[in-house]
Design a protein around this motif. Sequence first.
Motif, mmCIF file in Angstrom:
data_model
loop_
_atom_site.group_PDB
_atom_site.id
_atom_site.type_symbol
_atom_site.label_atom_id
_atom_site.label_comp_id
_atom_site.label_asym_id
_atom_site.label_seq_id
_atom_site.Cartn_x
_atom_site.Cartn_y
_atom_site.Cartn_z
ATOM 1 N N UNK A 1 -52.732 -97.596 47.099
ATOM 2 C CA UNK A 1 -51.610 -97.907 47.999
ATOM 3 C C UNK A 1 -50.429 -96.996 47.693
ATOM 4 N N UNK A 2 -49.427 -97.040 48.558
ATOM 5 C CA UNK A 2 -48.231 -96.239 48.315
ATOM 6 C C UNK A 2 -47.109 -97.157 47.827
ATOM 7 N N UNK A 3 -46.683 -97.017 46.586
ATOM 8 C CA UNK A 3 -45.609 -97.873 46.066
ATOM 9 C C UNK A 3 -44.302 -97.640 46.803
ATOM 10 N N UNK A 4 -43.459 -98.663 46.791
ATOM 11 C CA UNK A 4 -42.134 -98.525 47.394
ATOM 12 C C UNK A 4 -41.147 -98.012 46.353
ATOM 13 N N UNK A 5 -40.150 -97.307 46.832
ATOM 14 C CA UNK A 5 -39.106 -96.719 45.984
ATOM 15 C C UNK A 5 -38.023 -97.768 45.793
ATOM 16 N N UNK A 6 -37.768 -98.170 44.552
ATOM 17 C CA UNK A 6 -36.788 -99.218 44.251
ATOM 18 C C UNK A 6 -35.757 -98.634 43.296
ATOM 19 N N UNK A 7 -34.812 -97.845 43.809
ATOM 20 C CA UNK A 7 -33.933 -97.082 42.924
ATOM 21 C C UNK A 7 -32.723 -97.827 42.381
ATOM 22 N N UNK A 8 -32.468 -99.038 42.830
ATOM 23 C CA UNK A 8 -31.231 -99.713 42.428
ATOM 24 C C UNK A 8 -31.363 -100.408 41.082
ATOM 25 N N UNK A 9 -30.338 -100.319 40.266
ATOM 26 C CA UNK A 9 -30.309 -101.034 38.996
ATOM 27 C C UNK A 9 -30.361 -102.532 39.261
ATOM 28 N N UNK A 10 -31.148 -103.253 38.437
ATOM 29 C CA UNK A 10 -31.243 -104.697 38.591
ATOM 30 C C UNK A 10 -31.973 -105.141 39.828
ATOM 31 N N UNK A 11 -32.817 -104.277 40.360
ATOM 32 C CA UNK A 11 -33.582 -104.605 41.573
ATOM 33 C C UNK A 11 -34.325 -105.927 41.374
ATOM 34 N N UNK A 12 -34.301 -106.776 42.403
ATOM 35 C CA UNK A 12 -34.859 -108.116 42.269
ATOM 36 C C UNK A 12 -36.364 -108.077 41.986
ATOM 37 N N UNK A 13 -37.055 -107.071 42.475
ATOM 38 C CA UNK A 13 -38.492 -106.962 42.241
ATOM 39 C C UNK A 13 -38.787 -106.305 40.894
ATOM 40 N N UNK A 14 -38.025 -105.287 40.551
ATOM 41 C CA UNK A 14 -38.291 -104.543 39.320
ATOM 42 C C UNK A 14 -37.783 -105.270 38.085
ATOM 43 N N UNK A 15 -36.799 -106.135 38.231
ATOM 44 C CA UNK A 15 -36.288 -106.889 37.093
ATOM 45 C C UNK A 15 -34.836 -106.563 36.800
ATOM 46 N N UNK A 16 -34.160 -107.519 36.170
ATOM 47 C CA UNK A 16 -32.719 -107.405 35.946
ATOM 48 C C UNK A 16 -32.360 -106.217 35.066
ATOM 49 N N UNK A 17 -33.239 -105.837 34.137
ATOM 50 C CA UNK A 17 -32.933 -104.740 33.216
ATOM 51 C C UNK A 17 -33.325 -103.378 33.783
ATOM 52 N N UNK A 18 -33.931 -103.366 34.933
ATOM 53 C CA UNK A 18 -34.422 -102.109 35.501
ATOM 54 C C UNK A 18 -33.273 -101.241 36.009
ATOM 55 N N UNK A 19 -33.445 -99.925 35.854
ATOM 56 C CA UNK A 19 -32.503 -98.994 36.501
ATOM 57 C C UNK A 19 -33.196 -98.325 37.681
#
Length: 199
Positions: A129-147
């Motif tokens: 599949x093609x992953x989605x680009x989640x560039x925001x810090x704290x993205x709700x899907x990637x996690x609060x600590x994510x940049x």
Amino acid sequence: MTVDSTDIERRQFLTGTAAVLGGLGAGVAAIPFVSTFQPSERAKAIGAPVEANIDQIEPGQRVTYKWRGKPVWIIRRTEEQLAALEQMRDILADPDSASSVQPEFAENSWRSLNQEYLVLVGICTHLGCSPSFRPLAGDVVMGADSVGGFYCPCHGSKFDLSGRVYAGVPAPTNMDVPPYKFLNESRILIGELAEGEGA
Ligand code: FES
């Protein structure tokens, strides 16, 4: 080429610029891949290298080219995103990219020739599949600590902003880094390594 950005104003500015420069207007956004000074479609399909411009990519933005029928992303990472790459190690399955498809130069946390610019095959290493680009810090899907990172909606695999896979998700390896080289400061050739670079 397609362009992604989290900054709507910037996107509007870029779209407006494209309209002025090319007279293409909204048609630009509707075309998934645009060829400029490129080999023929047939040549590209069998693997001809593809040139990519990077001088218009803003920090935090992604552009997409097509190489060998696959999407190839070029992402210009921000200073904050680069600084966070080393801190991701504990949650990654293969932080040093020891088991990934990539040139030798990618065996480090930034996985690129120039740390600022990540070049990545935009396909999940689980089932394609093609992953989605989640560039925001704290993205709700990637996690609060994510940049920022990439999220595959098919079965939930996550990757950091170097395309390194999180531990405990279905994808078995980091996303692929294609062979590429810099032609000059603003142009990349996707599909070919510089002389002396190992594959
Ligand atoms: S295809 Fe991406 S997680 Fe399955």
